[in-house]
Structures are given as structure tokens and as C-alpha cells.
Design a protein around this motif. Structure first.
Motif, short mmCIF file in Angstrom:
data_model
loop_
_atom_site.label_atom_id
_atom_site.label_comp_id
_atom_site.label_asym_id
_atom_site.label_seq_id
_atom_site.Cartn_x
_atom_site.Cartn_y
_atom_site.Cartn_z
N ASN A 37 -3.30 -7.60 11.56
CA ASN A 37 -3.75 -6.30 11.06
C ASN A 37 -2.61 -5.52 10.42
N VAL A 38 -1.44 -5.54 11.06
CA VAL A 38 -0.29 -4.83 10.50
C VAL A 38 0.15 -5.45 9.18
N TYR A 39 0.17 -6.78 9.13
CA TYR A 39 0.58 -7.46 7.90
C TYR A 39 -0.36 -7.12 6.74
N LEU A 40 -1.68 -7.15 7.00
CA LEU A 40 -2.64 -6.87 5.94
C LEU A 40 -2.67 -5.38 5.57
N PHE A 41 -2.16 -4.54 6.45
CA PHE A 41 -2.01 -3.14 6.06
C PHE A 41 -0.82 -2.98 5.11
N PRO A 96 -1.96 -5.83 1.71
CA PRO A 96 -3.42 -6.07 1.70
C PRO A 96 -3.79 -7.24 0.80
N ALA A 97 -4.79 -8.00 1.23
CA ALA A 97 -5.25 -9.13 0.43
C ALA A 97 -5.87 -8.67 -0.88
N LYS A 98 -6.57 -7.52 -0.82
CA LYS A 98 -7.19 -6.92 -1.99
C LYS A 98 -7.13 -5.42 -1.83
N PRO A 99 -7.34 -4.67 -2.91
CA PRO A 99 -7.44 -3.21 -2.76
C PRO A 99 -8.56 -2.84 -1.79
N ARG A 141 0.83 -1.18 0.00
CA ARG A 141 0.00 0.00 0.00
C ARG A 141 0.88 1.25 0.00
N GLN A 142 0.48 2.25 -0.76
CA GLN A 142 1.21 3.51 -0.75
C GLN A 142 0.93 4.25 0.56
N ARG A 143 1.98 4.66 1.23
CA ARG A 143 1.82 5.32 2.53
C ARG A 143 2.59 6.63 2.54
N GLY A 144 2.26 7.45 3.52
CA GLY A 144 2.93 8.72 3.64
C GLY A 144 4.11 8.63 4.58
N SER A 145 4.00 9.29 5.73
CA SER A 145 5.13 9.37 6.66
C SER A 145 5.28 8.13 7.53
N ASN A 146 4.27 7.23 7.50
CA ASN A 146 4.29 6.03 8.35
C ASN A 146 4.32 6.38 9.83
N LEU A 147 3.82 7.55 10.19
CA LEU A 147 3.82 7.96 11.59
C LEU A 147 3.03 6.98 12.45
N GLY A 148 1.90 6.51 11.93
CA GLY A 148 1.09 5.57 12.69
C GLY A 148 1.83 4.29 13.01
N LEU A 149 2.58 3.77 12.04
CA LEU A 149 3.35 2.55 12.28
C LEU A 149 4.45 2.78 13.31
N LEU A 150 5.08 3.94 13.26
CA LEU A 150 6.13 4.26 14.24
C LEU A 150 5.54 4.38 15.64
N LEU A 151 4.38 5.03 15.75
CA LEU A 151 3.72 5.16 17.04
C LEU A 151 3.31 3.80 17.59
N LEU A 152 2.81 2.95 16.70
CA LEU A 152 2.41 1.61 17.14
C LEU A 152 3.61 0.80 17.60
N PHE A 202 -10.06 -6.40 9.08
CA PHE A 202 -8.61 -6.48 9.20
C PHE A 202 -7.87 -5.62 8.18
N HIS A 203 -8.57 -4.73 7.52
CA HIS A 203 -7.94 -3.77 6.62
C HIS A 203 -8.25 -2.35 7.10
N HIS A 204 -7.30 -1.45 6.89
CA HIS A 204 -7.45 -0.09 7.40
C HIS A 204 -7.14 0.93 6.31
N ALA A 205 -7.76 2.10 6.46
CA ALA A 205 -7.67 3.12 5.42
C ALA A 205 -6.28 3.77 5.35
N ASP A 206 -5.65 3.98 6.50
CA ASP A 206 -4.32 4.59 6.52
C ASP A 206 -3.62 4.19 7.81
N ASP A 207 -2.37 4.62 7.95
CA ASP A 207 -1.57 4.16 9.09
C ASP A 207 -2.06 4.71 10.42
N MET A 208 -2.64 5.92 10.44
CA MET A 208 -3.16 6.45 11.70
C MET A 208 -4.43 5.72 12.10
N HIS A 209 -5.26 5.36 11.13
CA HIS A 209 -6.43 4.53 11.41
C HIS A 209 -6.00 3.22 12.04
N LEU A 210 -4.96 2.60 11.48
CA LEU A 210 -4.42 1.36 12.03
C LEU A 210 -3.89 1.59 13.44
#
Length: 310
Positions: A38-42, A45-48, A4-15, A73-81
Motif C-alpha cells: 500500500n505504501v509503495y503504490l501510494f 501509483p500504478a495509474k493515476p 504522487r504530489q504530496r503535502g506535508s507527508n504527515l500521514g507517512l511520518l505517523l505511519l 491498494f491506492h489511497h487519496a492522500d497520506d492521511m487516508h493511507l
């Protein structure tokens, strides 16, 4: 599947920071595995996203029932996750220690499926009541519907107390309803009906027939309400014991250990330290209440844009 195309990945760093502060050894295995899924499928992703989100049109009209399994188990963006997984950590640590790993995994599976089904029923009802087909087109994705259900269950098993929402104390029994409204007001892109569906499923478990039905369907529930099979408890250092004294088909070392004891002495498993099952249960409850993980309270949903977020 392409990442998935992501921005700053801030959500992943916070997690990652949240997990590091808690310590992986302090996170029970089912909670940790659910977070990992959940992290793996972010990341992969299994599908778009538009093919995993759940709506009446896609699931019921077009018979794409796989969305019931994929959408939580899919999320819209990293902060949602991040917000959803931070909330899962807080609730999962308490509930998995309270219920045991096997039952908590069972609970997550049932809630993940039922939240989607109740969401479809509510959206269908709104479509017929308002004669507005847009309700059947709303497509939602994310784990926070399930988290609302877990919040109801957690408040049921840990009654009393208050949660501070926007600086104001709210009794825990009403917190999910206040959060339901505030999250929708502050983040219009979130799915109000999806969160409501989670609350309904939680209430079906705590005050309705769902818990009894789950016990009936589960072959490992004993007559006194304790969950049979191997049940793991935790303390702040990780594993602390098992509810089952020894495996039914255990090998010679286990049998020899019990055969060497005098007939008058009750058998003691090396992991239980001589505690009875009730004493182990009480110890596990006290450990969960004192765990530092209970202070990390997070919002259950965030983000904006389409699809709407569970």
C-alpha cells in the motif's frame, strides 16, 4: 510512474512512527507485506487515481475490470493511507496470528476482490431502485472496505468486549455498524457503500457460505479444520514455531535428528519445544490477546474530496 504530489507527508511520518513503536519484528510477514504494498503504490501509483478508483461505469460499462485489483491498494492522500494502515496493523497482527500466514494472505486476497464486487452490486442495485444513475458514477478507492470486513472477522474470532467510540462504550459485535454511520457523517467524502460492502463480505465469511467455499477451494485444508501446509505462529519476539513438524522432502540433517531418538519417544521439532499442535495453537492465541498491538485502535478511513474513500 511519476511520484504522487504530496503535502506535508504527515500521514507517512505517523505511519512510520506507528511501525517503529510496534517493531518490525513484531509485525507478521503478510501484514507487513500488505502494508508495504500500500505504501509503495501510494508513492509510485500504478495509474493515476481517477484510473484506479472503482465504479459501475468504469468497471462494468467500460469493462475496466483491472480496477477491482487496483482500487483497494491506492489511497487519496497520506492521511487516508495512514488511518487505513494503522487499522491494518491492529487487525492484521491479531488475525494473522490466529489464522496463520497462508490463510490470512488467502483471506486478504479474497476480501480485496469480493469487497469490490459487492460494492458494484450494491451500487447497481441502488441505481435501479432509485432510478438515479449517479450511484453508478460514484468512484471509490482505498483499503478501508477490506478493513471493515476484517473487523467483522476479528470480532467473530475474539467475541465479547467493547470498543470506545467517541468516548462511549460499544459492544464489539455492533462496533462496525456504529463506525459505518459515524464515519460517513463525520467524513462525507468517504464511501458509505464501500464500507458496507466490506461488512457484507465479513458476514458472508463468518455466518455465510464464504468460509466453507474458501476451504473447498484451498487444497491445503485438512478434514479437522486445521490449515495444512507450513503454518507460522508468532510471539512478541517474532517467530516461535511451525505447525508442520518438518518439510516432506527435508534433507538428511532433519532425518538424522529424528532417527537418533528412541522408538518410544515422540519426535520433537526444535522450533516447537515439544508442544503439540493444539498447544501451539493455544499459545499463539494467548500471545495475540496479550500483544500490545491490540491497544492501537485507529479509524478505518479519513479524508475528503473525490474519489470517495474506501
Amino acid at each position: 510512474m511519476r511520484n504522487r504530489q504530496r503535502g506535508s507527508n504527515l500521514g507517512l511520518l505517523l505511519l512510520a512512527s506507528q511501525v517503529f513503536q510496534l517493531g518490525i519484528d513484531n509485525i507478521p510477514p503478510v501484514t507487513l507485506a500488505t502494508l508495504g504494498l500500500n505504501v509503495y503504490l501510494f508513492l509510485f501509483p500504478a495509474k493515476p487515481l481517477l484510473r484506479t478508483c472503482l465504479s459501475v461505469r468504469e468497471a462494468y460499462w467500460y469493462r475496466d475490470w483491472s480496477r477491482l485489483l487496483l482500487s483497494p491498494f491506492h489511497h487519496a492522500d497520506d492521511m487516508h493511507l495512514y488511518f487505513n494502515m494503522a487499522s491494518l496493523l491492529w487487525k492484521g497482527i491479531k488475525l494473522e496470528r490466529k489464522l496463520g500466514g497462508a490463510w490470512f494472505a488467502y483471506l486478504l486476497s479474497v476480501f480485496s476482490l469480493l469487497t469490490g464486487l459487492v460494492y458494484l452490486l450494491l451500487e447497481t442495485g441502488l441505481t435501479h431502485m432509485t432510478e438515479d444513475s449517479s450511484y453508478s458514477l460514484q468512484c471509490a478507492v482505498g483499503f478501508s472496505g477490506v478493513l471493515f470486513g476484517l473487523k467483522v472477522v476479528n470480532n467473530h474470532y475474539h467475541p465479547g468486549g467493547a470498543t470506545y467510540i467517541m468516548g462511549l462504550p460499544v459492544a464489539n459485535r455492533y462496533a462496525c455498524w456504529v463506525e459505518l454511520v459515524l464515519i460517513h457523517i463525520m467524513n462525507p467524502g468517504t464511501s458509505f457503500v464501500g464500507h458496507l460492502a466490506g461488512i457484507v463480505v465479513g458476514l458472508l465469511y463468518t455466518t455465510g457460505p464464504l468460509k466453507s467455499l474458501m476451504k473447498t477451494c484451498a487444497g491445503f485444508v485438512t478434514s479437522n479444520g486445521q490449515y495444512g501446509g507450513q503454518q507460522t505462529y508468532y510471539n512478541s519476539s517474532g517467530y516461535s514455531g511451525y505447525g508442520t513438524p518438518y518439510p516432506p522432502n527435508s534433507g538428511a540433517p532433519y532425518r538424522q535428528q529424528y532417527d537418533t531418538r528412541t522408538p518410544s519417544a515422540p519426535p520433537q521439532h526444535p522450533y516447537t519445544a515439544g508442544l503439540s499442535e493444539d498447544e501451539q495453537y493455544e499459545t499463539a492465541v494467548r500471545a495475540s490477546l496479550n500483544d500490545r498491538g491490540q491497544s492501537h485502535h485507529a479509524q478505518t478511513s479519513s479524508g475528503k474530496g473525490l474519489p470517495s474513500h474506501f
